[in-house]
Design a protein around this motif. Structure first.
Motif, PDB file in Angstrom:
ATOM      1  N   THR A 202      39.116  25.207  34.162  1.00 14.87           N
ATOM      2  CA  THR A 202      38.785  23.960  33.465  1.00 14.87           C
ATOM      3  C   THR A 202      39.393  23.889  32.067  1.00 14.87           C
ATOM      4  N   GLY A 203      40.224  24.861  31.708  1.00 13.37           N
ATOM      5  CA  GLY A 203      40.876  24.861  30.406  1.00 13.37           C
ATOM      6  C   GLY A 203      41.458  26.229  30.134  1.00 13.37           C
ATOM      7  N   PRO A 204      42.141  26.392  28.999  1.00 14.32           N
ATOM      8  CA  PRO A 204      42.673  27.712  28.657  1.00 14.32           C
ATOM      9  C   PRO A 204      41.558  28.750  28.552  1.00 14.32           C
ATOM     10  N   ASN A 205      41.639  29.766  29.387  1.00 11.17           N
ATOM     11  CA  ASN A 205      40.614  30.817  29.429  1.00 11.17           C
ATOM     12  C   ASN A 205      39.213  30.259  29.662  1.00 11.17           C
ATOM     13  N   GLN A 206      39.137  29.190  30.427  1.00 13.90           N
ATOM     14  CA  GLN A 206      37.846  28.589  30.772  1.00 13.90           C
ATOM     15  C   GLN A 206      37.753  28.444  32.286  1.00 13.90           C
ATOM     16  N   TRP A 207      36.663  28.978  32.847  1.00 14.09           N
ATOM     17  CA  TRP A 207      36.456  28.911  34.281  1.00 14.09           C
ATOM     18  C   TRP A 207      35.041  28.397  34.523  1.00 14.09           C
ATOM     19  N   THR A 208      34.920  27.428  35.404  1.00 15.09           N
ATOM     20  CA  THR A 208      33.612  26.866  35.724  1.00 15.09           C
ATOM     21  C   THR A 208      33.163  27.396  37.078  1.00 15.09           C
ATOM     22  N   TYR A 209      31.963  27.959  37.117  1.00 15.47           N
ATOM     23  CA  TYR A 209      31.371  28.484  38.344  1.00 15.47           C
ATOM     24  C   TYR A 209      30.241  27.581  38.800  1.00 15.47           C
ATOM     25  N   PRO A 210      30.061  27.415  40.102  1.00 15.09           N
ATOM     26  CA  PRO A 210      28.855  26.754  40.587  1.00 15.09           C
ATOM     27  C   PRO A 210      27.677  27.709  40.412  1.00 15.09           C
ATOM     28  N   TRP A 211      26.466  27.177  40.516  1.00 15.87           N
ATOM     29  CA  TRP A 211      25.316  28.072  40.611  1.00 15.87           C
ATOM     30  C   TRP A 211      25.524  28.932  41.855  1.00 15.87           C
ATOM     31  N   HIS A 212      25.416  30.241  41.701  1.00 14.55           N
ATOM     32  CA  HIS A 212      25.694  31.129  42.829  1.00 14.55           C
ATOM     33  C   HIS A 212      24.909  32.421  42.680  1.00 14.55           C
ATOM     34  N   ARG A 213      24.834  33.143  43.782  1.00 16.85           N
ATOM     35  CA  ARG A 213      24.201  34.461  43.761  1.00 16.85           C
ATOM     36  C   ARG A 213      24.716  35.296  44.925  1.00 16.85           C
ATOM     37  N   TYR A 214      24.504  36.594  44.796  1.00 15.20           N
ATOM     38  CA  TYR A 214      24.653  37.500  45.927  1.00 15.20           C
ATOM     39  C   TYR A 214      23.263  37.730  46.504  1.00 15.20           C
ATOM     40  N   TYR A 215      23.182  37.739  47.835  1.00 18.76           N
ATOM     41  CA  TYR A 215      21.921  38.048  48.513  1.00 18.76           C
ATOM     42  C   TYR A 215      22.176  39.214  49.458  1.00 18.76           C
ATOM     43  N   ALA A 216      21.394  40.278  49.304  1.00 17.73           N
ATOM     44  CA  ALA A 216      21.536  41.461  50.157  1.00 17.73           C
ATOM     45  C   ALA A 216      20.662  41.311  51.393  1.00 17.73           C
ATOM     46  N   ASP A 217      21.278  41.165  52.552  1.00 17.06           N
ATOM     47  CA  ASP A 217      20.515  41.099  53.803  1.00 17.06           C
ATOM     48  C   ASP A 217      20.015  42.491  54.196  1.00 17.06           C
ATOM     49  N   THR A 218      20.856  43.499  53.983  1.00 17.36           N
ATOM     50  CA  THR A 218      20.494  44.896  54.241  1.00 17.36           C
ATOM     51  C   THR A 218      20.741  45.675  52.953  1.00 17.36           C
ATOM     52  N   ASP A 219      20.405  46.957  52.953  1.00 14.05           N
ATOM     53  CA  ASP A 219      20.826  47.798  51.829  1.00 14.05           C
ATOM     54  C   ASP A 219      22.337  47.635  51.679  1.00 14.05           C
ATOM     55  N   SER A 220      22.781  47.262  50.492  1.00 16.10           N
ATOM     56  CA  SER A 220      24.178  46.865  50.319  1.00 16.10           C
ATOM     57  C   SER A 220      24.810  47.467  49.075  1.00 16.10           C
ATOM     58  N   VAL A 221      26.085  47.780  49.222  1.00 10.52           N
ATOM     59  CA  VAL A 221      26.942  48.110  48.090  1.00 10.52           C
ATOM     60  C   VAL A 221      28.124  47.150  48.139  1.00 10.52           C
ATOM     61  N   TRP A 222      28.420  46.502  47.013  1.00 10.90           N
ATOM     62  CA  TRP A 222      29.560  45.604  46.960  1.00 10.90           C
ATOM     63  C   TRP A 222      30.329  45.823  45.662  1.00 10.90           C
ATOM     64  N   LEU A 223      31.605  45.503  45.730  1.00 11.99           N
ATOM     65  CA  LEU A 223      32.526  45.716  44.616  1.00 11.99           C
ATOM     66  C   LEU A 223      32.750  44.416  43.877  1.00 11.99           C
ATOM     67  N   ALA A 224      32.665  44.460  42.547  1.00 14.27           N
ATOM     68  CA  ALA A 224      33.051  43.329  41.701  1.00 14.27           C
ATOM     69  C   ALA A 224      34.447  43.590  41.149  1.00 14.27           C
ATOM     70  N   VAL A 225      35.322  42.629  41.339  1.00 13.64           N
ATOM     71  CA  VAL A 225      36.679  42.657  40.776  1.00 13.64           C
ATOM     72  C   VAL A 225      36.736  41.588  39.699  1.00 13.64           C
ATOM     73  N   GLU A 226      36.916  42.001  38.450  1.00 22.16           N
ATOM     74  CA  GLU A 226      36.875  41.085  37.315  1.00 22.16           C
ATOM     75  C   GLU A 226      38.235  41.058  36.606  1.00 22.16           C
ATOM     76  N   LEU A 227      38.728  39.853  36.308  1.00 26.23           N
ATOM     77  CA  LEU A 227      39.958  39.676  35.549  1.00 26.23           C
ATOM     78  C   LEU A 227      39.591  39.063  34.191  1.00 26.23           C
ATOM     79  N   HIS A 228      39.719  39.867  33.147  1.00 25.00           N
ATOM     80  CA  HIS A 228      39.344  39.448  31.798  1.00 25.00           C
ATOM     81  C   HIS A 228      40.598  39.041  31.028  1.00 25.00           C
ATOM     82  N   PRO A 229      40.640  37.808  30.509  1.00 25.69           N
ATOM     83  CA  PRO A 229      41.853  37.367  29.807  1.00 25.69           C
ATOM     84  C   PRO A 229      42.116  38.188  28.556  1.00 25.69           C
ATOM     85  N   LYS A 230      43.394  38.464  28.317  1.00 26.93           N
ATOM     86  CA  LYS A 230      43.820  39.169  27.115  1.00 26.93           C
ATOM     87  C   LYS A 230      44.249  38.145  26.058  1.00 26.93           C
ATOM     88  N   GLY A 231      43.755  38.329  24.848  1.00 28.47           N
ATOM     89  CA  GLY A 231      44.159  37.457  23.761  1.00 28.47           C
ATOM     90  C   GLY A 231      43.449  36.130  23.758  1.00 28.47           C
TER      91      GLY A 231
END
Length: 231
Positions: A202-231
């Protein structure tokens, strides 16, 4: 140099977690493989296949023929895996005061694995070709929750993110409001699956997310991959 390998910050006796730089003809005995690059990852020998940018697969005696960077992750010991809080993982409520006190959501150490250049509009699938590439710092961490855990509806992130299911079964969900009764999209997350990005640029270094969540149906492990802007 090909096949440069190191353990990720959250590797331990329960979870195998490795970073492979420039993989070439790299054999994966049994693990989830995550493409941590804007370029395709090629798997297979007689019948090559493509793992697209930021996507994943589950290889069992399979080969990574070529690629830029991949994570190789597998839960080795599911018994007592939930004791991760005694092995250095942090309860999210220690970081967010408003986090529900009865929600068992734990985060591993985070690993900064280097820089990556991509067009955020390409990352979010809003266009096909890169027109405004920029540099990001790439960070990884794992999450753990037991089955039937609501991992908190939210919509704010100062970075681009996607998730990969490493163990168990969960789902990424979208909501019209911060109310679970307004659910409008349910993305099932079996082991080895990575969802498409939820955010929009939505703009320079601006990202709009919907309301969201993770829901664990079973015992769960999940990986987050994050891209953080430089500068």
């Amino acid at each position: 140099m090909h096949n440069q390998i190191r353990d990720l910050a959250f590797a331990d006796e329960f979870i195998k977690a490795q970073l492979v730089e420039n993989p070439e003809d790299y054999l994966v005995e049994d693990a989830v493989v995550v493409n941590l690059s804007p370029e395709p990852l090629v798997t297979g020998t007689d019948h090559p296949a493509i793992v697209p940018a930021w996507k994943s697969t589950w290889l069992r005696g399979g080969t990574i023929r070529s690629g830029e960077r991949a994570a190789i992750i597998k839960v080795l010991k599911p018994t007592n895996l939930g004791g991760c809080m005694f092995r250095g993982w942090d309860w999210l409520g220690n970081r967010i005061k408003s986090f529900p006190r009865d929600t068992p959501l734990f985060i591993s150490a985070q690993d900064s694995i280097g820089l990556v250049t991509t067009d955020p509009h390409v990352f979010t699938n809003e266009r096909r070709t890169a027109e405004e590439p920029q540099e990001f710092e790439l960070k990884l961490n794992l999450w753990w929750s037991p089955g039937d855990t609501d991992c908190f509806i939210h919509n704010e992130h100062p970075f681009l993110e996607v998730h990969t299911q490493i163990h168990g079964l969960g789902r990424m969900q979208k909501f019209a409001e911060r109310d679970e009764n307004t659910l409008y999209e349910d993305v099932i997350m079996p082991t080895g699956y990575s969802h498409d990005p939820f955010c929009r640029v939505t703009g320079p270094n601006q990202w709009t997310y919907p309301w969201h969540r993770y829901y664990a149906d079973t015992d769960s492990v999940w990986l987050a991959v994050e891209l953080h802007p430089k500068g």
